[in-house]
Design a protein around this motif. Structure first.
Motif, short mmCIF file in Angstrom:
data_model
loop_
_atom_site.label_atom_id
_atom_site.label_comp_id
_atom_site.label_asym_id
_atom_site.label_seq_id
_atom_site.Cartn_x
_atom_site.Cartn_y
_atom_site.Cartn_z
N SER A 299 2.50 26.33 -106.86
CA SER A 299 2.21 26.51 -105.60
C SER A 299 1.14 27.07 -104.87
CB SER A 299 3.36 27.60 -105.13
OG SER A 299 3.26 28.87 -105.01
N GLN A 300 0.64 27.11 -104.24
CA GLN A 300 -0.94 27.65 -103.36
C GLN A 300 -1.06 29.02 -103.50
OE1 GLN A 300 -3.41 25.58 -102.36
NE2 GLN A 300 -4.83 27.64 -102.43
N GLN A 301 0.10 29.87 -103.50
CA GLN A 301 0.12 31.65 -103.65
C GLN A 301 -0.22 31.70 -105.28
OE1 GLN A 301 3.37 33.14 -101.71
NE2 GLN A 301 2.54 32.74 -98.77
N GLN A 302 0.57 31.18 -106.01
CA GLN A 302 0.52 30.88 -107.26
C GLN A 302 -0.69 30.81 -107.74
OE1 GLN A 302 4.11 28.63 -107.96
NE2 GLN A 302 5.38 30.84 -108.57
N GLN A 303 -1.30 29.88 -107.28
CA GLN A 303 -2.59 29.31 -108.09
C GLN A 303 -4.35 30.65 -107.44
OE1 GLN A 303 -3.56 26.27 -109.46
NE2 GLN A 303 -5.63 27.08 -109.45
N GLU A 304 -3.67 31.43 -106.10
CA GLU A 304 -4.65 32.64 -106.57
C GLU A 304 -3.79 33.40 -106.75
OE1 GLU A 304 -3.53 33.16 -102.31
OE2 GLU A 304 -5.27 31.29 -100.55
N ILE A 305 -3.66 33.92 -107.33
CA ILE A 305 -3.23 34.78 -108.29
C ILE A 305 -3.49 34.29 -109.30
CG2 ILE A 305 -0.77 36.65 -108.82
CD1 ILE A 305 0.50 35.45 -106.32
N GLU A 307 -5.79 32.56 -110.37
CA GLU A 307 -7.34 32.70 -109.77
C GLU A 307 -7.76 33.98 -109.87
OE1 GLU A 307 -8.34 30.91 -106.38
OE2 GLU A 307 -8.03 28.35 -107.98
N SER A 358 -13.85 33.01 -102.87
CA SER A 358 -13.08 34.06 -102.73
C SER A 358 -13.99 35.22 -101.15
CB SER A 358 -12.44 35.01 -103.55
OG SER A 358 -13.60 35.75 -104.34
#
Length: 485
Positions: A299-305, A307, A358
């Motif tokens: 998911s988008q949140q998982q992808q940010e974590i 990264e 970021s």
């Protein structure tokens, strides 16, 4: 037989003092003896000259008085004058005897190498022949056939011999003075030569003991320099006085302790780098698999974590490599090769894309297409630390500039950012190991304080430099200079 070794520096100094003082004392002793001998010789010569001059005057006076008394007696026939004549003749005879004693006892003839001495005996004989006054009647001054030479002729002979004595005495006195002056000059020349030799001996002893006293200190200084130049593996040995040998043993004890500490540090760094890199490699491998959706789409949140984890893993790897590089910096061997500066810059900047995005940083990268002969690893390490420093110290929405150009056969690379300016008192200290400026740093991982130190050493190893310079637009700019090869 072993050479004498002093037990202490004080003993060596005292021995050197008395050894240097000995020739000076000898010089004073010999000078006093020589001057005493010269004074005694002057005293003897002076007495001899005075006695000779006085005798000459007395003989000359007595001859004149004797002739005057004889003429008065002949003219007046006074018996008293005859007694005076005998007294004058006795006085003249005594003076002549004194002159003979002066020649023999005082050594006047030995002192003066004249061809002949005067006929003193002949003058005494002439005086003894003046028997005419023993007659009852005064004699005349003329010669008679039965009495031999006249009184006038006798006095002429006496005067002639007296004059010869006067001439001889004057010549003797002059020659004695010349000889005394020559003897004085010879003594002074000998004294000067003697003092010169003793002064040379004193200087030689002074230099010898100076070298002997200074040698252990120089050896100790040399050992300390070699300790810094060749490392801690060289054993320290100091010879000389007891204090310096003891100091050398303490220095050797310190070297052993430092050597043990260095070995422990090396072992610790090897273990740390190994123990940290192994789990870090697994961490990076796992995050890369997640980022590439190998195990399923995130998911988008998982992808940010993921990264965030990737970015911090890269930063952690850089910190570990900086620590290892700083420890091994003096041992690394340079390997020069042709490197494309734009390609190297793009490669490094790709590692910081996540951080740039970021934080919303604006990156400007420009410069001519340029190839340069450098040690790729060291240049990459230096640029990596400069870019990491710029990213971490630039606030959100700030600006970073990465530019390069060639000037005066040098490659110049500027890494500037819009972060907080470095305080003036920290301009040079920021390159010291483990020093961290008061400027605010962003990011989840605290810096180690050796990134800029490693970067500068990487450039100085290649004959280049790294400094903090002024920039036209941005408050912070690090300039890297790499000479051409």
């Amino acid at each position: 037989m072993s050479f004498w070794q002093p037990r202490s520096v004080l003993q060596l100094v005292v021995a050197g003092f008395f050894a240097v003082l000995a020739p000076l004392c000898a010089a004073i002793f010999f000078s006093i003896q020589t001057l005493e001998a010269l004074t005694d010789n002057h005293r003897v010569v002076t007495r001899l000259v005075v006695d000779a001059a006085r005798l000459g005057q007395d003989i000359e006076r007595d001859v004149l008085e004797l002739e005057r008394r004889a003429r008065q007696y002949i003219a007046l026939a006074d018996p008293n004058l005859k007694d005076l004549f005998e007294l004058e003749r006795a006085s003249l005879s005594q003076d002549l005897q004194n002159l003979q004693a002066l020649q023999t006892l005082q050594g006047l003839q030995a002192q003066l190498p004249l061809s002949e001495s005067p006929d003193v005996k002949g003058l005494l004989t002439s005086l003894e022949r003046l028997e005419f006054l023993s007659e009852s009647e005064p004699a005349s001054m003329d010669a008679t056939p039965d009495k031999g030479p006249s009184l006038e002729q006798s006095f002429d002979l006496i005067s002639e011999r007296s004059l010869a004595i006067q001439i001889w005495l004057r010549a003797s006195i002059d020659q004695l003075r010349e000889k005394n002056t020559q003897d004085s000059d010879d003594v002074i020349a000998y004294l000067i030569l003697q003092l010169s030799l003793l002064a040379c001996a004193t200087l030689a002893l002074l230099l010898f003991f100076t070298y002997w006293i200074n040698k252990p200190v120089k050896d100790l200084t040399q050992e300390i320099q070699l300790l810094g130049a060749e490392g801690l593996s060289r054993k320290i040995e100091i010879s000389g006085p007891m204090e310096l040998r003891r100091l050398g043993s303490k220095l050797e004890w310190l070297r052993q302790k430092l050597h043990e500490t260095e070995q422990q540090k090396q072992q610790f760094l090897r273990h740390v780098s190994h123990e940290l890199k192994t789990p870090l490699a697994s961490l990076r491998e796992g995050t890369d698999l997640l980022a590439e959706h190998v195990l399923g789409r995130l998911s988008q949140q998982q992808q940010e974590i993921v990264e965030i984890v990737q970015k911090n893993a890269i930063e952690l790897q850089r910190l570990i490599e900086n620590l290892v590089d700083y420890n091994q910096m003096p041992k690394q061997v340079l390997t020069y090769e042709e490197v494309s500066i734009p390609d190297l810059g793009n490669e490094l900047l790709s590692h910081y894309r996540l951080s740039l995005d970021s934080k919303g940083l604006q990156l400007t990268s420009h410069g001519p297409t340029q190839h340069w002969v450098v040690d790729r690893y060291k240049l990459r390490t230096a640029l990596d630390n400069l870019l990491s420093n710029a990213v971490n110290y630039t606030p959100d929405g700030g600006r970073i500039e990465f530019a390069w150009h060639v000037k005066d056969a040098n490659l110049i690379i500027d890494v500037a950012n819009s972060g907080e300016p470095v305080p003036p008192e920290d301009v040079e200290r920021v390159f010291e190991p483990f020093f961290q400026s008061a400027a605010k740093r962003t990011g989840p991982i605290k810096g180690s304080g050796i990134g800029l130190s490693v970067a500068r050493e990487c450039m100085e190893a290649q004959g280049g430099s790294l400094n903090l310079v002024a920039h036209a637009d941005l408050p912070v700019c690090f300039r890297l200079v790499c000479p051409a090869r």
